[in-house]
Design an enzyme around this catalytic site. Structure first.
Site, PDB file in Angstrom:
ATOM      1  N   VAL A  77       0.371 -20.111 -31.580  1.00  0.00           N
ATOM      2  CA  VAL A  77       0.818 -19.783 -30.219  1.00  0.00           C
ATOM      3  C   VAL A  77      -0.384 -19.851 -29.284  1.00  0.00           C
ATOM      4  O   VAL A  77      -1.479 -19.405 -29.634  1.00  0.00           O
ATOM      5  CB  VAL A  77       1.453 -18.368 -30.190  1.00  0.00           C
ATOM      6  CG1 VAL A  77       1.769 -17.925 -28.775  1.00  0.00           C
ATOM      7  CG2 VAL A  77       2.702 -18.335 -31.061  1.00  0.00           C
ATOM      8  N   THR A  98      -4.839 -22.302 -29.554  1.00  0.00           N
ATOM      9  CA  THR A  98      -3.844 -21.423 -30.169  1.00  0.00           C
ATOM     10  C   THR A  98      -4.486 -20.359 -31.047  1.00  0.00           C
ATOM     11  O   THR A  98      -5.638 -20.482 -31.469  1.00  0.00           O
ATOM     12  CB  THR A  98      -2.850 -22.239 -31.022  1.00  0.00           C
ATOM     13  OG1 THR A  98      -3.538 -22.856 -32.106  1.00  0.00           O
ATOM     14  CG2 THR A  98      -2.146 -23.305 -30.194  1.00  0.00           C
ATOM     15  N   ASP A  99      -3.695 -19.347 -31.342  1.00  0.00           N
ATOM     16  CA  ASP A  99      -4.143 -18.304 -32.263  1.00  0.00           C
ATOM     17  C   ASP A  99      -3.708 -18.670 -33.688  1.00  0.00           C
ATOM     18  O   ASP A  99      -3.205 -19.774 -33.923  1.00  0.00           O
ATOM     19  CB  ASP A  99      -3.603 -16.933 -31.830  1.00  0.00           C
ATOM     20  CG  ASP A  99      -2.084 -16.857 -31.798  1.00  0.00           C
ATOM     21  OD1 ASP A  99      -1.406 -17.702 -32.431  1.00  0.00           O
ATOM     22  OD2 ASP A  99      -1.563 -15.940 -31.139  1.00  0.00           O
ATOM     23  N   GLN A 100      -3.855 -17.754 -34.581  1.00  0.00           N
ATOM     24  CA  GLN A 100      -3.558 -18.011 -35.989  1.00  0.00           C
ATOM     25  C   GLN A 100      -2.076 -18.329 -36.229  1.00  0.00           C
ATOM     26  O   GLN A 100      -1.724 -18.963 -37.206  1.00  0.00           O
ATOM     27  CB  GLN A 100      -3.974 -16.792 -36.809  1.00  0.00           C
ATOM     28  CG  GLN A 100      -4.154 -17.068 -38.270  1.00  0.00           C
ATOM     29  CD  GLN A 100      -4.803 -15.880 -38.974  1.00  0.00           C
ATOM     30  OE1 GLN A 100      -4.786 -14.764 -38.475  1.00  0.00           O
ATOM     31  NE2 GLN A 100      -5.373 -16.128 -40.128  1.00  0.00           N
ATOM     32  N   MET A 101      -1.223 -17.929 -35.288  1.00  0.00           N
ATOM     33  CA  MET A 101       0.217 -18.179 -35.425  1.00  0.00           C
ATOM     34  C   MET A 101       0.641 -19.499 -34.786  1.00  0.00           C
ATOM     35  O   MET A 101       1.816 -19.829 -34.762  1.00  0.00           O
ATOM     36  CB  MET A 101       0.995 -17.021 -34.803  1.00  0.00           C
ATOM     37  CG  MET A 101       0.742 -15.688 -35.486  1.00  0.00           C
ATOM     38  SD  MET A 101       1.554 -14.302 -34.651  1.00  0.00           S
ATOM     39  CE  MET A 101       0.623 -14.197 -33.129  1.00  0.00           C
TER      40      MET A 101
END
Length: 137
Positions: A20, A15-18
Site C-alpha cells: 500500500v 509502498t509499505d510492507q503490505m
C-alpha cells in the site's frame, strides 16, 4: 487552464510492507501535479528559483478514501483554486486505474524572495499567463 491531469504508476519503493502506498508519498504526488501544471505555462520551479523566487509549502491537507497499491496507475488532477497573490493554492484529486477517487487534498504555497527569505507577490510573468483563467467556472 486552471486544471491539469498527469499520470504516474506506483513504484515499489513508494509502498509499505503490505504493498500500500505510504501516506507520506501523497505529498510527492501533489508536488508532481503542481510542478507539471506550472510547466504547462512554460515555467519550472528550477527557473523560478534561478530567478530569485522560492515556493515553500505552508499548508498541506490530505483525505484518504481508499488505498493506492503497488503498480496502480494513478491519475492526478490538479486545480488552481484562485488567482495567486502572495500565496498560490491548489486542489488535488487522485484516481486509480478503475477511475475510483482514492485521495483528495490541497496545498498552499507562498512566494518567497530567495535572498531576503521574505514573502513577495506572485511574479508578473505568472500572473500574465493566468489572466485569462475564469475562476468562476
Amino acid at each position: 487552464m486552471k486544471k491539469d491531469t498527469i499520470h504516474t504508476r506506483v513504484r515499489y519503493a513508494e509502498t509499505d510492507q503490505m504493498g500500500v502506498v505510504y501516506y507520506g508519498n501523497y505529498a510527492q504526488y501533489f508536488e508532481m501535479g503542481r510542478t507539471e501544471w506550472l510547466r504547462k505555462f512554460g515555467i519550472s520551479y528550477k527557473w523560478m528559483e534561478d530567478n530569485g523566487i522560492l515556493l515553500p509549502v505552508i499548508d498541506l491537507n490530505v483525505k484518504f478514501k481508499q488505498s493506492a497499491c503497488y503498480d496502480d496507475l494513478l491519475t492526478i488532477k490538479t486545480e488552481l483554486q484562485k488567482l495567486p497573490t502572495v500565496r498560490i493554492a491548489f486542489n488535488y484529486e487522485i484516481f486509480n486505474q478503475k477511475n475510483e477517487l482514492i485521495t483528495t487534498g490541497s496545498t498552499t504555497l507562498v512566494f518567497v524572495d530567495k535572498e531576503t527569505k521574505k514573502p513577495i507577490m506572485a511574479p508578473d510573468y505568472l500572473l500574465e499567463k493566468l489572466k485569462e483563467i475564469d475562476f468562476n467556472s
